[in-house]
Motif scaffolding. Structure first.
Motif, short mmCIF file in Angstrom:
data_model
loop_
_atom_site.label_atom_id
_atom_site.label_comp_id
_atom_site.label_asym_id
_atom_site.label_seq_id
_atom_site.Cartn_x
_atom_site.Cartn_y
_atom_site.Cartn_z
N VAL A 97 5.25 -15.92 14.16
CA VAL A 97 4.96 -15.65 15.57
C VAL A 97 3.59 -15.00 15.73
O VAL A 97 2.77 -15.44 16.54
CB VAL A 97 6.05 -14.74 16.18
CG1 VAL A 97 5.69 -14.37 17.62
CG2 VAL A 97 7.41 -15.44 16.14
N ILE A 180 5.96 -19.84 29.09
CA ILE A 180 5.77 -19.07 27.86
C ILE A 180 6.83 -17.99 27.69
O ILE A 180 7.19 -17.63 26.57
CB ILE A 180 4.35 -18.46 27.83
CG1 ILE A 180 3.99 -18.02 26.41
CG2 ILE A 180 4.22 -17.32 28.83
CD1 ILE A 180 2.53 -17.64 26.25
N MET A 184 8.80 -16.86 24.23
CA MET A 184 8.56 -15.54 23.66
C MET A 184 9.87 -14.78 23.45
O MET A 184 10.03 -14.06 22.46
CB MET A 184 7.63 -14.74 24.57
CG MET A 184 6.18 -15.15 24.50
SD MET A 184 5.43 -14.66 22.93
CE MET A 184 3.69 -14.99 23.31
N VAL A 218 7.82 -21.37 18.89
CA VAL A 218 6.42 -21.13 18.52
C VAL A 218 5.56 -22.32 18.91
O VAL A 218 4.39 -22.16 19.32
CB VAL A 218 6.32 -20.81 17.02
CG1 VAL A 218 4.86 -20.81 16.56
CG2 VAL A 218 6.95 -19.45 16.73
N ILE A 221 4.72 -21.81 22.49
CA ILE A 221 3.74 -20.72 22.61
C ILE A 221 2.35 -21.22 22.24
O ILE A 221 1.37 -21.01 22.98
CB ILE A 221 4.14 -19.54 21.72
CG1 ILE A 221 5.44 -18.90 22.23
CG2 ILE A 221 3.02 -18.49 21.66
CD1 ILE A 221 6.05 -17.92 21.24
N ASP A 222 2.25 -21.91 21.10
CA ASP A 222 0.95 -22.40 20.66
C ASP A 222 0.36 -23.37 21.67
O ASP A 222 -0.84 -23.33 21.98
CB ASP A 222 1.09 -23.09 19.30
CG ASP A 222 1.39 -22.11 18.18
OD1 ASP A 222 1.33 -20.89 18.43
OD2 ASP A 222 1.71 -22.57 17.07
N VAL A 225 -0.91 -21.35 24.84
CA VAL A 225 -2.13 -20.57 24.58
C VAL A 225 -3.31 -21.50 24.36
O VAL A 225 -4.42 -21.27 24.88
CB VAL A 225 -1.93 -19.63 23.38
CG1 VAL A 225 -3.24 -18.93 23.02
CG2 VAL A 225 -0.85 -18.61 23.67
N ARG A 263 -5.53 -17.24 19.34
CA ARG A 263 -4.10 -17.46 19.55
C ARG A 263 -3.29 -16.28 19.02
O ARG A 263 -2.41 -15.74 19.68
CB ARG A 263 -3.67 -18.76 18.89
CG ARG A 263 -2.16 -19.07 18.99
CD ARG A 263 -1.43 -18.55 17.75
NE ARG A 263 0.01 -18.75 17.84
CZ ARG A 263 0.91 -17.94 17.31
NH1 ARG A 263 0.52 -16.85 16.65
NH2 ARG A 263 2.19 -18.20 17.42
N ASP A 264 -3.60 -15.85 17.78
CA ASP A 264 -2.84 -14.77 17.16
C ASP A 264 -3.00 -13.46 17.92
O ASP A 264 -2.01 -12.73 18.13
CB ASP A 264 -3.29 -14.59 15.71
CG ASP A 264 -2.93 -15.79 14.83
OD1 ASP A 264 -2.10 -16.61 15.27
OD2 ASP A 264 -3.48 -15.90 13.72
N VAL A 267 -1.10 -13.62 21.39
CA VAL A 267 0.35 -13.45 21.25
C VAL A 267 0.68 -11.99 20.95
O VAL A 267 1.63 -11.43 21.50
CB VAL A 267 0.89 -14.38 20.15
CG1 VAL A 267 2.35 -14.06 19.84
CG2 VAL A 267 0.76 -15.84 20.57
N TYR A 270 0.34 -10.06 24.13
CA TYR A 270 1.42 -10.41 25.05
C TYR A 270 2.69 -9.65 24.70
O TYR A 270 3.32 -9.03 25.57
CB TYR A 270 1.67 -11.91 25.02
CG TYR A 270 2.81 -12.35 25.93
CD1 TYR A 270 2.54 -12.82 27.21
CD2 TYR A 270 4.13 -12.29 25.52
CE1 TYR A 270 3.57 -13.20 28.06
CE2 TYR A 270 5.16 -12.67 26.35
CZ TYR A 270 4.88 -13.14 27.62
OH TYR A 270 5.90 -13.51 28.44
#
Length: 458
Positions: A97, A180, A184, A218, A221-222, A225, A263-264, A267, A270
């Motif tokens: 994640v 999202i 999450m 995930v 999410i990816d 983003v 991205r990392d 997240v 967030y």
């Protein structure tokens, strides 16, 4: 609330001095050690460990571990991560994640990323997001009606989710929370489930139903983003949101964060800005509902400071009782409820050597309910944070961690919690259903049952 190497009370980390002599903990089973007891009830298990002594030896599966209860030793651990102790692997789900963000990276990579991310959440930048926090809270209050029944946790997480999306991605993404957000939620639940169970020790290639759900989440999410990041690259507009600031950040060599690094970090920000703050607000309403005196003082402060208007960033420093409510909530129900570090070669604690590979554990839940540091430790008493009150030992209160790896978003989260609570409480009182609400351990310390309330006019 400090995010540097100083303690919450403003003092520097003390030099090692208090001897740390390990004492044996509860009996262990072959191969799995104390894992079953820890998995059944981590908070109760920590309380029992604390009863054995200040430095207690135990095992989580095959891992040799020490549990710390003395604030001075906790301070050594927090200050020593990156020097005496390395950051632990927190499981396959956690890494999937959060990727290689500032929370999971180490060494030179961590120092580079921290230097790039830290300016994004400095106090000057937090000021710019205060209006969004209050606007989102006011919009929620506009949907509430006196006499209505609400799910408190659902509404608080929904609110902090909107704030996180809009401060991170910009107001043009309003409505994207429904894309999202559920992904999450699945991701955060999977991290908590893995940490408490045997899957923490399973190799990444072992499939489980939970891991399959997590991979799908995930991917969502990816995709989300990356969609917003690509839009920013194409548009080239200078926006006042966290993503734009990450895109504009440069390291000492003038290099940008890669899209994967963006991205990392997105997240990570967030999760830090959504789940933890929403959970803190939920617990705050629970505690206020059970404390008429605290609620009365809150109403008096809001009337005196705000006089009917919505709060702004400049009101934050005047809302002292409101902040003390949040501080006391973080003491009793810290969203992040444990910290760990793995001893490197030559590590010491209290002047004594610690074998390489030993995992050192400290629990905010346990230390912050220790009667040695807090009178009536299980009681909700915001007045314990009054000016002139008995000082708390350094590192007996550490909901945001400490040392170099202290939570970068501590200021953001504190301002958000105070302004949101003030905005909602000046219009409504929440009367919660009677009965205790036990905590449940996951990625954060969550209520163990639904938190329902009836809305009343303030």
């Amino acid at each position: 609330m400090s995010t540097g190497t100083s303690s919450p009370t403003g003092h520097d980390t003390p030099a090692p001095g208090l001897p740390a002599t390990p004492v044996p903990g509860p009996g262990q089973l072959p191969l799995i050690g104390n894992l079953p007891a820890f998995s059944r009830d981590p908070l109760g298990f920590f309380a029992r460990l604390r009863g054995h002594g200040d430095v207690v030896s135990w095992r989580l599966g095959p891992q040799r571990a020490l549990f710390l209860s003395q604030p001075e030793h906790i301070g050594e651990l927090l200050a020593g991560v990156e020097t005496n102790y390395r950051h632990p692997e927190l499981g396959w789900a956690f890494k999937l994640v959060l990727g290689e963000g500032v929370v999971t990276s180490e060494g030179a990579a961590w120092r580079r990323k921290r230097a790039l991310v830290q300016p994004v959440v400095r106090p000057r930048q937090v000021r710019a997001y205060a209006e969004t926090m209050v606007d989102c809270a006011s919009s929620l209050a506009d949907t509430w009606e006196p006499g209505a029944h609400i799910d408190v946790r659902r509404d608080m997480l929904g609110l902090t989710q909107r704030i996180a999306v809009r401060t991170l991605f910009g107001t043009d993404t309003a409505g994207r929370e429904g894309v999202i957000g559920p992904a999450m939620d699945i991701a955060q639940a999977a991290i908590g489930d893995e940490f408490r169970g045997l899957t923490l020790f399973l190799p990444p290639w072992v499939p489980t139903p939970g891991r399959r759900r997590l991979k799908k989440a995930v991917a969502v999410i990816d995709s989300e983003v990356n969609r917003v990041t690509e839009e920013r690259h194409r548009g080239g507009a200078d926006r006042d949101d966290l993503l734009s600031r990450l895109l504009a950040a440069r390291d000492e060599q003038g290099d940008r964060l890669t899209d994967k690094e963006i991205r990392d970090e997105a997240v990570t920000l967030y999760i830090g800005g959504h789940e933890t703050t929403g959970t803190t607000l939920t617990w705050a309403w629970y505690l206020l509902s059970r404390s008429p005196e605290a609620r009365r003082r809150l109403a008096e402060e809001l009337a005196a400071v705000l006089d009917g208007r919505t709060p702004g960033f400049d009101d934050f420093k005047e809302l002292r009782w409101t902040e003390q409510i949040i501080r006391e909530t973080l003491r009793l129900y810290p969203p992040v409820w444990l910290m760990t570090g793995i001893a490197k070669e030559g590590s010491t604690l209290g002047g004594r050597p610690v074998p390489e590979g030993t995992v050192l554990w400290a629990s905010q839940w346990s230390a912050q309910r220790d009667e040695r540091w807090f009178a009536e430790p299980d009681a909700f008493r915001p007045e314990r944070w009054d000016e002139g009150a008995t000082p708390v030992p350094d590192h007996a209160w550490f909901p945001f961690g400490g040392g170099a790896r202290a939570c970068l978003g501590a200021r953001f989260a504190t301002v958000e919690a105070v302004l949101v609570l003030a905005t909602l409480a000046q219009r409504f009182r929440l009367d919660l259903d009677p009965g205790e609400i036990p905590p449940r351990t996951g990625l954060t310390l969550q209520p163990g049952r639904p938190v329902r309330a009836t809305l009343r006019s303030a």
